[in-house]
Design a protein around this motif. Structure first.
Motif, PDB file in Angstrom:
ATOM      1  N   ASN A  57       0.836  -1.194   0.000  1.00 28.89           N
ATOM      2  CA  ASN A  57       0.000   0.000   0.000  1.00 28.89           C
ATOM      3  C   ASN A  57       0.871   1.245   0.000  1.00 28.89           C
ATOM      4  N   LYS A  58       0.276   2.359  -0.336  1.00 28.15           N
ATOM      5  CA  LYS A  58       0.997   3.633  -0.361  1.00 28.15           C
ATOM      6  C   LYS A  58       1.670   3.923   0.975  1.00 28.15           C
ATOM      7  N   SER A  59       0.974   3.664   2.059  1.00 34.79           N
ATOM      8  CA  SER A  59       1.549   3.931   3.385  1.00 34.79           C
ATOM      9  C   SER A  59       2.785   3.082   3.662  1.00 34.79           C
ATOM     10  N   ASP A  60       2.917   1.939   2.970  1.00 37.58           N
ATOM     11  CA  ASP A  60       4.076   1.063   3.150  1.00 37.58           C
ATOM     12  C   ASP A  60       5.335   1.630   2.510  1.00 37.58           C
ATOM     13  N   ILE A  61       5.188   2.530   1.566  1.00 36.36           N
ATOM     14  CA  ILE A  61       6.347   3.053   0.835  1.00 36.36           C
ATOM     15  C   ILE A  61       6.552   4.554   1.006  1.00 36.36           C
ATOM     16  N   ASP A  62       5.645   5.230   1.715  1.00 39.75           N
ATOM     17  CA  ASP A  62       5.736   6.693   1.852  1.00 39.75           C
ATOM     18  C   ASP A  62       7.073   7.160   2.420  1.00 39.75           C
ATOM     19  N   SER A  63       7.538   6.553   3.506  1.00 47.12           N
ATOM     20  CA  SER A  63       8.788   7.026   4.113  1.00 47.12           C
ATOM     21  C   SER A  63       9.976   6.749   3.185  1.00 47.12           C
ATOM     22  N   PHE A  64       9.955   5.624   2.495  1.00 43.76           N
ATOM     23  CA  PHE A  64      11.015   5.326   1.529  1.00 43.76           C
ATOM     24  C   PHE A  64      11.038   6.372   0.420  1.00 43.76           C
ATOM     25  N   LEU A  65       9.881   6.671  -0.137  1.00 45.17           N
ATOM     26  CA  LEU A  65       9.824   7.655  -1.216  1.00 45.17           C
ATOM     27  C   LEU A  65      10.287   9.028  -0.747  1.00 45.17           C
ATOM     28  N   SER A  66       9.930   9.383   0.456  1.00 42.17           N
ATOM     29  CA  SER A  66      10.307  10.690   0.997  1.00 42.17           C
ATOM     30  C   SER A  66      11.815  10.810   1.191  1.00 42.17           C
ATOM     31  N   ILE A  67      12.406   9.868   1.902  1.00 38.25           N
ATOM     32  CA  ILE A  67      13.835   9.974   2.224  1.00 38.25           C
ATOM     33  C   ILE A  67      14.707   9.716   0.990  1.00 38.25           C
ATOM     34  N   SER A  68      14.267   8.860   0.085  1.00 34.22           N
ATOM     35  CA  SER A  68      15.084   8.545  -1.092  1.00 34.22           C
ATOM     36  C   SER A  68      14.959   9.597  -2.194  1.00 34.22           C
ATOM     37  N   ALA A  69      14.080  10.564  -2.016  1.00 36.63           N
ATOM     38  CA  ALA A  69      13.952  11.651  -2.992  1.00 36.63           C
ATOM     39  C   ALA A  69      15.135  12.616  -2.919  1.00 36.63           C
ATOM     40  N   SER A  70      15.961  12.464  -1.906  1.00 38.88           N
ATOM     41  CA  SER A  70      17.143  13.303  -1.724  1.00 38.88           C
ATOM     42  C   SER A  70      18.035  13.263  -2.965  1.00 38.88           C
ATOM     43  N   SER A  71      18.706  14.376  -3.235  1.00 37.73           N
ATOM     44  CA  SER A  71      19.611  14.439  -4.383  1.00 37.73           C
ATOM     45  C   SER A  71      20.801  13.498  -4.217  1.00 37.73           C
ATOM     46  N   GLN A  72      21.008  12.985  -3.030  1.00 37.47           N
ATOM     47  CA  GLN A  72      22.098  12.053  -2.768  1.00 37.47           C
ATOM     48  C   GLN A  72      21.917  10.747  -3.544  1.00 37.47           C
ATOM     49  N   PHE A  73      20.654  10.387  -3.824  1.00 41.06           N
ATOM     50  CA  PHE A  73      20.364   9.127  -4.498  1.00 41.06           C
ATOM     51  C   PHE A  73      19.963   9.368  -5.947  1.00 41.06           C
ATOM     52  N   SER A  74      20.567   8.581  -6.839  1.00 42.80           N
ATOM     53  CA  SER A  74      20.286   8.700  -8.270  1.00 42.80           C
ATOM     54  C   SER A  74      19.215   7.736  -8.731  1.00 42.80           C
TER      55      SER A  74
END
Length: 161
Positions: free
Chosen positions: A118-135
């Motif tokens: 579900n969306k709630s299962d991936i929200d924190s991953f999507l938020s933190i991985s949106a950083s410019s540090q990750f390609s």
């Protein structure tokens, strides 16, 4: 959208990769080993946190040893092993580095094949991985069921998954 799905097949060698129209990557592994992926999943702890931790180790091994990924990635760390982690795990389970130094943020989900992400299962991953540090971002899951809101959210990300 790229989602790596572990299917109920043997673990040792990557035999077939099928990229479906919705972008989900399905992997079929074949070998004559006695342990199937189902056997490995069944041997994981029942406790969700312990199960997730053990599955993350399997994913790290897979990314480090799969013929497809071992040539794409120079290093693969569990979050707690990554020397540049800014703090505790808040959504990224594994970090991998390409030969040119780009970082991948990876989340691992050890769900029953009958459950959906579900969306709630991936929200924190999507938020933190949106950083410019990750390609690049990768979601590894034991289920190929993705809820409609999660799928829509994955599709509209500015950074590929």
């Amino acid at each position: 959208m790229r989602v790596l799905i572990f299917c109920h097949r043997h673990l040792s060698y990557l035999d077939q990769v099928d990229i479906k129209q919705n972008g989900i990557i399905s992997i079929t592994m074949v070998d004559q080993k006695t342990d199937t992926f189902d056997d490995v999943l069944e041997s994981l702890p029942i406790d969700a946190n312990a199960r997730g931790s053990e599955f993350e180790k399997i994913c790290k091994w897979f990314l480090s040893n799969s013929p497809k990924y071992k040539n794409l990635l120079n290093r693969v760390w569990l979050w707690d092993e990554w020397p540049d982690r800014p703090g505790p795990d808040i959504g990224i389970d594994i970090v991998a580095e390409t030969p040119d130094g780009k970082l991948w943020a990876i989340q691992c989900k050890a769900y029953s094949s009958s459950l959906q992400i579900n969306k709630s299962d991936i929200d924190s991953f999507l938020s933190i991985s949106a950083s410019s540090q990750f390609s690049y971002r990768l979601l590894i899951s034991t289920t190929n069921l993705i809820g409609p809101n999660a799928e829509k959210t994955l599709r509209v990300q500015e950074k590929p998954i």
